[in-house]
Design an enzyme around this catalytic site. Structure first.
Site, short mmCIF file in Angstrom:
data_model
loop_
_atom_site.label_atom_id
_atom_site.label_comp_id
_atom_site.label_asym_id
_atom_site.label_seq_id
_atom_site.Cartn_x
_atom_site.Cartn_y
_atom_site.Cartn_z
N SER A 155 0.83 -1.22 0.00
CA SER A 155 0.00 0.00 0.00
C SER A 155 0.85 1.25 0.00
O SER A 155 0.38 2.31 -0.37
CB SER A 155 -0.85 0.06 1.28
OG SER A 155 -1.67 -1.03 1.39
N ASN A 159 -4.26 6.20 -1.63
CA ASN A 159 -4.01 6.66 -0.27
C ASN A 159 -3.60 8.13 -0.20
O ASN A 159 -3.81 8.78 0.81
CB ASN A 159 -2.96 5.77 0.40
CG ASN A 159 -3.59 4.45 0.82
OD1 ASN A 159 -4.70 4.43 1.33
ND2 ASN A 159 -2.89 3.35 0.59
N HIS A 208 -1.99 -3.22 -6.84
CA HIS A 208 -2.58 -2.81 -5.56
C HIS A 208 -4.08 -3.10 -5.59
O HIS A 208 -4.86 -2.36 -6.19
CB HIS A 208 -2.30 -1.32 -5.34
CG HIS A 208 -2.66 -0.82 -3.99
ND1 HIS A 208 -3.01 0.48 -3.73
CD2 HIS A 208 -2.73 -1.47 -2.79
CE1 HIS A 208 -3.27 0.62 -2.44
NE2 HIS A 208 -3.12 -0.54 -1.86
N GLU A 252 -5.07 -0.83 -8.73
CA GLU A 252 -4.16 0.28 -9.05
C GLU A 252 -2.87 -0.38 -9.55
O GLU A 252 -2.26 -1.16 -8.79
CB GLU A 252 -3.88 1.07 -7.77
CG GLU A 252 -3.97 2.55 -7.87
CD GLU A 252 -3.68 3.27 -6.53
OE1 GLU A 252 -3.42 2.63 -5.49
OE2 GLU A 252 -3.71 4.50 -6.55
N1 LIG Z 1 -5.41 -4.97 4.45
C1 LIG Z 1 -5.71 -4.08 3.50
O1 LIG Z 1 -6.80 -3.49 3.46
C2 LIG Z 1 -4.74 -3.86 2.37
C3 LIG Z 1 -5.20 -3.23 1.20
C4 LIG Z 1 -4.32 -3.08 0.12
C5 LIG Z 1 -3.00 -3.50 0.24
N2 LIG Z 1 -2.57 -4.08 1.41
C6 LIG Z 1 -1.18 -4.54 1.46
O2 LIG Z 1 -1.18 -5.95 1.30
C7 LIG Z 1 -0.07 -6.53 1.98
C8 LIG Z 1 -0.57 -7.61 2.92
O3 LIG Z 1 -1.47 -7.02 3.84
P1 LIG Z 1 -2.54 -7.89 4.66
O4 LIG Z 1 -3.49 -6.91 5.27
O5 LIG Z 1 -3.06 -9.00 3.82
O6 LIG Z 1 -1.59 -8.50 5.80
P2 LIG Z 1 -1.89 -9.77 6.76
O7 LIG Z 1 -1.06 -9.55 7.95
O8 LIG Z 1 -3.37 -9.98 6.91
O9 LIG Z 1 -1.33 -11.03 5.93
C9 LIG Z 1 0.02 -11.22 5.69
C10 LIG Z 1 0.26 -12.72 5.54
O10 LIG Z 1 1.59 -12.94 5.11
C11 LIG Z 1 2.08 -14.09 5.75
N3 LIG Z 1 3.55 -14.04 5.73
C12 LIG Z 1 4.39 -13.34 6.53
N4 LIG Z 1 5.67 -13.55 6.17
C13 LIG Z 1 5.64 -14.39 5.11
C14 LIG Z 1 6.64 -15.01 4.32
N5 LIG Z 1 7.92 -14.76 4.53
N6 LIG Z 1 6.25 -15.86 3.33
C15 LIG Z 1 4.94 -16.11 3.12
N7 LIG Z 1 3.94 -15.55 3.84
C16 LIG Z 1 4.29 -14.71 4.83
C17 LIG Z 1 1.48 -14.05 7.13
O11 LIG Z 1 1.47 -15.34 7.73
C18 LIG Z 1 0.08 -13.51 6.84
O12 LIG Z 1 -0.85 -14.56 6.63
C19 LIG Z 1 0.66 -5.38 2.67
O13 LIG Z 1 1.72 -4.95 1.87
C20 LIG Z 1 -0.43 -4.29 2.75
O14 LIG Z 1 0.11 -2.98 2.75
C21 LIG Z 1 -3.40 -4.27 2.47
#
Ligand SMILES: NC(=O)c1ccc[n+]([C@@H]2O[C@H](COP(=O)([O-])OP(=O)(O)OC[C@H]3O[C@@H](n4cnc5c(N)ncnc54)[C@H](O)[C@@H]3O)[C@@H](O)[C@H]2O)c1
Length: 283
Positions: A120, A191, A141, A153
Site C-alpha cells: 500500500s 491513499n 494494488h 491500481e
Molecule cells: N489490508 C488491506 O486493506 C490492504 C489493502 C491493500 C494493500 N494491502 C497490502 O497488502 C499486503 C498484505 O497485507 P494484509 O493486510 O493481507 O496482511 P496480513 O497480515 O493480513 O497477511 C500477511 C500474511 O503474510 C504471511 N507471511 C508473513 N511472512 C511471510 C513469508 N515470509 N512468506 C509467506 N507468507 C508470509 C502471514 O502469515 C500472513 O498470513 C501489505 O503490503 C499491505 O500494505 C493491504
C-alpha cells in the site's frame, strides 16, 4: 505473454482474496505461507467466501470445487515460485520482511517471471531494486475485500517496462478488475487522496467541530460517500492509517500530511478500530 500460473505469497487479509480471484478466473495458484496453520486458515476463508458466492448463485457448486482444486499450498518460497509466470506478494507491510521474500523469489523464479507487490505504501521502485529484474517489477494494488472491489491500481516503478505493464493490465482484466495506471509516488493515488481526507475528518473531531457520527453523516448524506471517513478509518485500522500518513509525510516532506495528534493518541491507546473492538466507534 499469457499468465498461465501464479504464485501468491502471504495468505492473510489480502493474499487469500487475491488467491480467490486468480483461481476463480481460471489461473492456477501456488499459495505460499510460512506455516501450515496459516495456509489452512487462508484456505478456510477462501472456501467460506466461495460458498457465499454459491449461495448467492454467482458461481456454481462445481465452479467452487474447480477453484479450490486449482490452489496448491507451499511452505517454501523457492518451491512455490519455480514454475509460475507471475508472483504476487502480499506479506505484511514491513520492508525487512518484503526484502527477505523478494530476494528468495528472485533467486528461484524463472527468468521470464513478472514480480508484483500488493504493497500500500512502500515504493515499488525501491522493492524493484532489491531484485535483478526491475523492468519486470510492478505494483498490483488490490483493495479489501479483493473478491468484491473492482479496482486494481497498477503502479509503475521507475524502471517497469511497457511490456510488464501490458501483461499485468491484461491479467487484471482476466480477473474482472478495472486496472488503473499510476506512477510510483508515496501513497500512489488511492491513499494520497483518501488519507488526507480521513486525517482532516479526525482534525474536525479533535478541534470540536463535530462528533464522529456527525462528521460521517455530513460525508454520507452530503457527498454521497457510502461510508463516512471515520467509520472507514476504523475498518482500515487506525494504526494502518497512521503508518500511511507517515509515509506521505516523510515522502513529500510536506506538513499538509502531518497526522492529527488525536490519531496518534488513539493508536498509542490501542484503539485501532474494528480489529480491537474500539476506535471512533465501538464494535
Ligand atoms: N489490508 C488491506 O486493506 C490492504 C489493502 C491493500 C494493500 N494491502 C497490502 O497488502 C499486503 C498484505 O497485507 P494484509 O493486510 O493481507 O496482511 P496480513 O497480515 O493480513 O497477511 C500477511 C500474511 O503474510 C504471511 N507471511 C508473513 N511472512 C511471510 C513469508 N515470509 N512468506 C509467506 N507468507 C508470509 C502471514 O502469515 C500472513 O498470513 C501489505 O503490503 C499491505 O500494505 C493491504
Amino acid at each position: 505473454m499469457d499468465i498461465k500460473k501464479v504464485a501468491v505469497i502471504g495468505g492473510g487479509t489480502m493474499g487469500n482474496g487475491i488467491t480467490h480471484v486468480f483461481a476463480m478466473n481460471g489461473i492456477p495458484v501456488n499459495l505460499i505461507e510460512t506455516k501450515q496453520e496459516f495456509a489452512d486458515r487462508a484456505m478456510a476463508t477462501i472456501d467460506k467466501n466461495l460458498e457465499r458466492m454459491v449461495q448467492k448463485e454467482k458461481i456454481t457448486a462445481e465452479q467452487k470445487v474447480t477453484t479450490l482444486d486449482s490452489i496448491q499450498v507451499f511452505l517454501d518460497v523457492a518451491e512455490g515460485v519455480k514454475d509460475v509466470d507471475l508472483v504476487v506478494e502480499a506479506v505484511p507491510e514491513n520492508l525487512d520482511i518484503k526484502k527477505a521474500v523478494w530476494s528468495a523469489v528472485d533467486a528461484a523464479a524463472p527468468d521470464h517471471t513478472i514480480f508484483a507487490s500488493n504493497t500500500s505504501s512502500i515504493s515499488i521502485t525501491k522493492l524493484a531494486a532489491l531484485t535483478g529484474r526491475p523492468e519486470k517489477f510492478i505494483g498490483m494494488h488490490f483493495f479489501n475485500p479483493v473478491p468484491v472491489m473492482k479496482l486494481a491500481e497498477i503502479v509503475r516503478g521507475l524502471e517497469t517496462s511497457d511490456e510488464t505493464y501490458d501483461v499485468v493490465e491484461a491479467t487484471s482484466k482476466v480477473l474482472a478488475k478495472v486496472p488503473v495506471p499510476v506512477n510510483d509516488m508515496p501513497g500512489f493515488v488511492s491513499n494520497r487522496v483518501l488519507m488526507p481526507m480521513i486525517n482532516e475528518a479526525i482534525f474536525a473531531v479533535y478541534e470540536g467541530v463535530a462528533t464522529p457520527e456527525h462528521v460521517d453523516e455530513v460525508m454520507k448524506l452530503g457527498m454521497a460517500h457510502p461510508m463516512g471517513p471515520l467509520r472507514l478509518a476504523d475498518f482500515i485500522g487506525l494504526d494502518v492509517c497512521l503508518d500511511i500518513l507517515n509515509v506521505l509525510y516523510d515522502g513529500f516532506k510536506d506538513p499538509k500530511y502531518r497526522p492529527c495528534p488525536l490519531l496518534i493518541k488513539m493508536v498509542d491507546a490501542g484503539k485501532l478500530g474494528n480489529k480491537t473492538g474500539a476506535g471512533f466507534y465501538s464494535y
